[in-house]
Each structure stands twice: as C-alpha cells, then as structure tokens.
Motif scaffolding. Sequence first.
Motif: not given
Length: 213
Positions: A42-49, A65-79, A112-114, A144-146
Amino acid sequence: MMNPDPKQTHFTKKRYNTTSIIYNLMEWPVEQLWYKKWRRKLWQNIHGPTVLEIGVGTGKNIPYYPKNVELTGIDLSPGMLKRAKKLLPKSINDSVTLREMDAQQMEFPDDTFDEVVATFVFCSVPDPILGLKEALRVTKPGGRLHLLEHMKPEASFLTSIMETLDTPIHYLSGVHIARQTVSNVEKAGWDIDKVRDLTATGIFKKIEATKPH
C-alpha cells in the motif's frame, strides 16, 4: 455535520489505551501472516506530497512511510501514540508529525492533504461514516483515500457468525467485525475507484477512492 457521540468515543479511547501495552502481541499472528505485506504494498503507492495517516496505532506503518513526503499521523489513544513515537527514526522526524486527535472531529482545515491512508482503522472509529466524511473534508479535491480494512463479507456463511460476535468483540476490544466499510466510504461522499479482495473469504479488502472535484 453531526458531532461524535462522546460516550462511544470515550469507550473506544479507553479500550485502546488499555490494550496498547499488549496490542502488538495480540495482532502478531495476522501481522506476520498478512498485514505486513499488505502495508508494504500500500505505502509503495503513496506519493503525497502531503499525507495523513488516520489511526497510527502503535506505529506499524512507520517502517513503510515513503521518503520526500510531509506526513501527519493521528490517533485517538495517547497510549498507542506513545508506542508509535518510539519507532520514529531520527532521519524522518522533521517530515513526520504524530498528534492525538479524533478522526471524527479533526483539527485540520478543509482541503489540507493530497492523500489519506488508514489501515484496519474504520472497524473501530465509533461513527465510521462521520470519520470518513471528516477524511473527505480534509482531503484536497481530486485527492486519494487508501484503506486496508476487514469487514463483514457479502453472502457468506461467515456473515451471520460475524454479526453474532460483533457486539461481544466490540465490548472487549473496541473493534467491530461486521461493518460494511465499502458502503460507508460511498455514503461519506467518496468516489470509489477500486475494491480488491485480499483473501478468498471476502473479509479483507483494499479500497481506493477519490474526493470529487
């Protein structure tokens, strides 16, 4: 847009905080058998930016995670996030931001996101359609959504079994096993491009969709 149910959201957050310590152990068999190879492809086809990962969890996607992308990750759980942050290599720290956030009520501006990625997440978002609508909102038109997801198969002997087990499994783990995620993606307003069965059972699928212009 409707607001998320605070009780359901708190329940899910609490369940994942509780299981965060043993989460990787719980998923080890399926991770080794299937999930790892599906994540990599899946991540081989993610190009962002610009890329958003919803439901970072313990960071199982971080190695891909691919290189040369600006990536933001979120999660509900602090743990869960605490464990994920430990996996971030110093080499990508500047290009990756991990934040505690509810997928049903994101703090990002519109468009916001590509690309948006989630792997085995919308089985546990309390209101999956609300979460998918939020994903649509923060994605740029044409973005796109993946998704990698497990869900209730259509017309299978497993269907009724999964429906019966859904409530007790959700109570124990916060996960629903009988969701109809392909339909939920459409209901949220995405244009579905491709749905591919990853196993013969029809339970595991890869979903690709686009935000309409």
